[in-house]
Motif scaffolding. Structure first.
Motif, PDB file in Angstrom:
ATOM      1  N   UNK A 175       0.846  -1.186   0.000  1.00 16.11           N
ATOM      2  CA  UNK A 175       0.000   0.000   0.000  1.00 16.11           C
ATOM      3  C   UNK A 175       0.885   1.241   0.000  1.00 16.11           C
ATOM      4  N   UNK A 176       0.372   2.303  -0.587  1.00 11.17           N
ATOM      5  CA  UNK A 176       1.071   3.581  -0.638  1.00 11.17           C
ATOM      6  C   UNK A 176       0.580   4.440   0.524  1.00 11.17           C
ATOM      7  N   UNK A 177       1.445   4.678   1.494  1.00 12.60           N
ATOM      8  CA  UNK A 177       1.073   5.450   2.689  1.00 12.60           C
ATOM      9  C   UNK A 177       1.950   6.690   2.825  1.00 12.60           C
ATOM     10  N   UNK A 178       2.362   7.264   1.699  1.00  8.68           N
ATOM     11  CA  UNK A 178       3.321   8.377   1.742  1.00  8.68           C
ATOM     12  C   UNK A 178       2.716   9.689   2.230  1.00  8.68           C
ATOM     13  N   UNK A 179       1.424   9.782   2.345  1.00  7.49           N
ATOM     14  CA  UNK A 179       0.823  11.031   2.822  1.00  7.49           C
ATOM     15  C   UNK A 179       0.561  11.031   4.335  1.00  7.49           C
ATOM     16  N   UNK A 180       0.973   9.948   5.012  1.00  5.22           N
ATOM     17  CA  UNK A 180       0.634   9.814   6.428  1.00  5.22           C
ATOM     18  C   UNK A 180       1.870   9.947   7.312  1.00  5.22           C
ATOM     19  N   UNK A 181       1.642  10.477   8.520  1.00  8.01           N
ATOM     20  CA  UNK A 181       2.719  10.618   9.501  1.00  8.01           C
ATOM     21  C   UNK A 181       2.905   9.346  10.320  1.00  8.01           C
ATOM     22  N   UNK A 182       1.807   8.649  10.582  1.00  4.08           N
ATOM     23  CA  UNK A 182       1.834   7.420  11.376  1.00  4.08           C
ATOM     24  C   UNK A 182       0.993   6.375  10.673  1.00  4.08           C
ATOM     25  N   UNK A 183       1.511   5.153  10.600  1.00  8.03           N
ATOM     26  CA  UNK A 183       0.745   4.026  10.072  1.00  8.03           C
ATOM     27  C   UNK A 183       0.568   3.016  11.194  1.00  8.03           C
ATOM     28  N   UNK A 184      -0.680   2.757  11.557  1.00  9.20           N
ATOM     29  CA  UNK A 184      -1.011   1.808  12.631  1.00  9.20           C
ATOM     30  C   UNK A 184      -1.358   0.468  11.988  1.00  9.20           C
ATOM     31  N   UNK A 185      -0.645  -0.574  12.377  1.00  7.81           N
ATOM     32  CA  UNK A 185      -0.877  -1.906  11.809  1.00  7.81           C
ATOM     33  C   UNK A 185      -1.292  -2.852  12.922  1.00  7.81           C
TER      34      UNK A 185
END
Length: 459
Positions: A175-185
């Motif tokens: 997934x492309x998450x380049x616009x986010x500061x934090x990614x919760x998995x």
């Protein structure tokens, strides 16, 4: 500082019955949203979703960017949940059916797209849909948490493919998450994340039961290993739901000891008014009742509780959840009622009205019903295991989970000491709210530490 957060959670992004994980992530989202953070949820799109989108475009009734039917399709998909079904694979026929379905999904359009993206053969632009719940006429109570998300990030076949990729050892979805500061998995989720410099991936470890529970299937263990390995390899920090889970992690996976870790307890709402008087009976009129919340897993130990109530004829037991064959056993005690799956509102009512909540599990990562009972000022009866001692402390009555006589004795003790048990909970209510109330969860999760606290490196 307000942050842009992407939530990758199978329990919120795809219908399933992982109730403990669902509860944790729902309350975490509520806490994060209350602090002003912008939340986006990864949601899988399916064939049904695409068909409704095409139908919407063909009608030409809506403006090009209205996306009302798309939003409706997503909410309908997320409401297709069968929490009353079994959660473990048992028997050759069920395993063969599971493999047949997975093989069919692997050849579907969505899975082929996911596989080609995972191999780097194609790239798809990030597709976001604004979450405008006001456009919907009615949102069922079990879906109200979706209103916390400002956007949905649409990923074709994402969760189905990660299941297939884990079993067949294919490249994990990207997934492309380049616009986010934090990614919760929510682990175990098998996903490769493309992110911007400085962005942080926080993986939540709920438990390691598929590696330690002898009664789970080989398929469950195999999938769990493939999933959690992918998650841990790209984690910047780990969040554990209990100190017990963190210690088990250190014992079983010492190779990840370099990752900073913190304990973030599951939360519930302590803002309901405290009711000092005794509860109304939730079973038969004029009789005290106790509640147990279970699933069809041997570690939940429901048969022992049912058997114990043969020795407590003066009280009723209400069993919430799917129990499989146990509810169809011959010669069941007449004071045991199987309620099956109930919605969150009804469950909260049953807990609040009960004379005690019983947690007979042989193994858990935390035990969410315990804090739900404490929030309702309802006495708690627990298996004497380490994680329950951590959660309930001296506020619970403990018993040997392998002894029906010990369980029955615990029920009788709590039944005769109602005011004493409730008084102890009321005296600690403020402390419990600080520890298990959702208002402090965002602070603890993002590492906004209180004086004297620090991030722990798991060694």
């Amino acid at each position: 500082m307000k942050q842009n957060i992407l939530v990758v959670s199978e329990s919120l992004g795809q219908p399933n019955h992982k109730r403990g994980i669902f509860h944790f992530t729902r309350e975490l989202a509520r806490s994060l949203a209350s602090k002003g953070h912008e939340l986006t949820l990864v949601v899988e799109t399916s064939r049904r979703y695409r068909k409704l989108c095409r139908r919407e475009r063909r009608t030409k009734l809506f403006a090009a960017q209205s996306r009302n039917i798309e939003l409706l399709a997503l909410y309908r998909y997320l409401d297709e949940i069968n929490v009353s079904g079994p959660v473990t694979l048992s028997g050759t026929r069920r395993k063969v059916e599971w493999l047949r379905r997975r093989a069919g999904l692997l050849l579907s359009r969505d899975n082929i797209v996911c596989l080609m993206r995972a191999l780097g053969l194609i790239s798809l632009p990030t597709c976001l849909i604004e979450n405008r719940p006001a456009a919907l006429e009615y949102i069922p109570p079990d879906l109200r948490h979706l209103e916390l998300f400002g956007d949905f990030q649409l990923e074709p076949g994402f969760f189905d493919y990660q299941d297939a990729s884990a079993f067949f050892l294919l490249p994990p979805p990207r997934i492309d998450a380049r616009k986010y500061d934090v990614i919760v998995v929510d682990t175990p989720t098998r996903v490769v994340i493309r992110r911007k410099p400085g962005a942080k991936v926080i993986c939540i470890v709920h438990d390691l039961l598929p590696l330690t529970d002898l009664k789970l299937s080989d398929i469950a263990t195999r999938q769990f290993l493939a999933r959690i390995r992918t998650s841990l390899r790209q984690a910047d920090e780990l969040a554990f739901v209990s100190n017990y889970s963190m210690m088990r992690f250190r014992e079983l996976l010492p190779q990840f000891a370099h990752l900073p870790a913190r304990v973030v307890y599951p939360r519930t709402r302590f803002d309901a008014p405290d009711i000092p008087h005794l509860p109304a009976p939730s079973g038969r009129p004029g009789r005290p009742s106790f509640v147990v919340i279970v699933s069809n897993e041997p570690r939940k130990n429901v048969a022992a509780v049912v058997g114990a109530f043969r020795n407590v004829p003066q009280a009723d037991l209400i069993v919430i959840g799917y129990t499989g064959e146990i509810s169809r056993m011959r010669n069941l005690p007449s004071n045991v009622r199987f309620a099956g799956y109930v919605d969150e509102h009804e469950k909260a009512g049953l807990i609040a009205e009960a004379h005690g909540l019983i947690m007979p599990s042989l193994a858990e990562g935390f035990g969410v019903p315990i804090i739900e009972a404490l929030a309702a000022n309802t006495p708690v009866l627990c298996s004497d295991i380490a994680v329950f001692r951590e959660v309930a402390g001296e506020l619970a009555d403990y018993f040997d989970p392998f002894s029906t006589e010990a369980i029955a004795a615990s029920v009788i003790r709590v039944l005769t000491r109602q005011e004493e048990c409730r008084g102890r909970i009321r005296a600690r209510r403020h402390e419990l709210a600080q520890r298990f109330g959702y208002e402090t969860q965002a602070r603890d999760f993002l590492g906004h530490e209180k004086p004297g606290e620090r991030l722990v490196v798991a060694r």
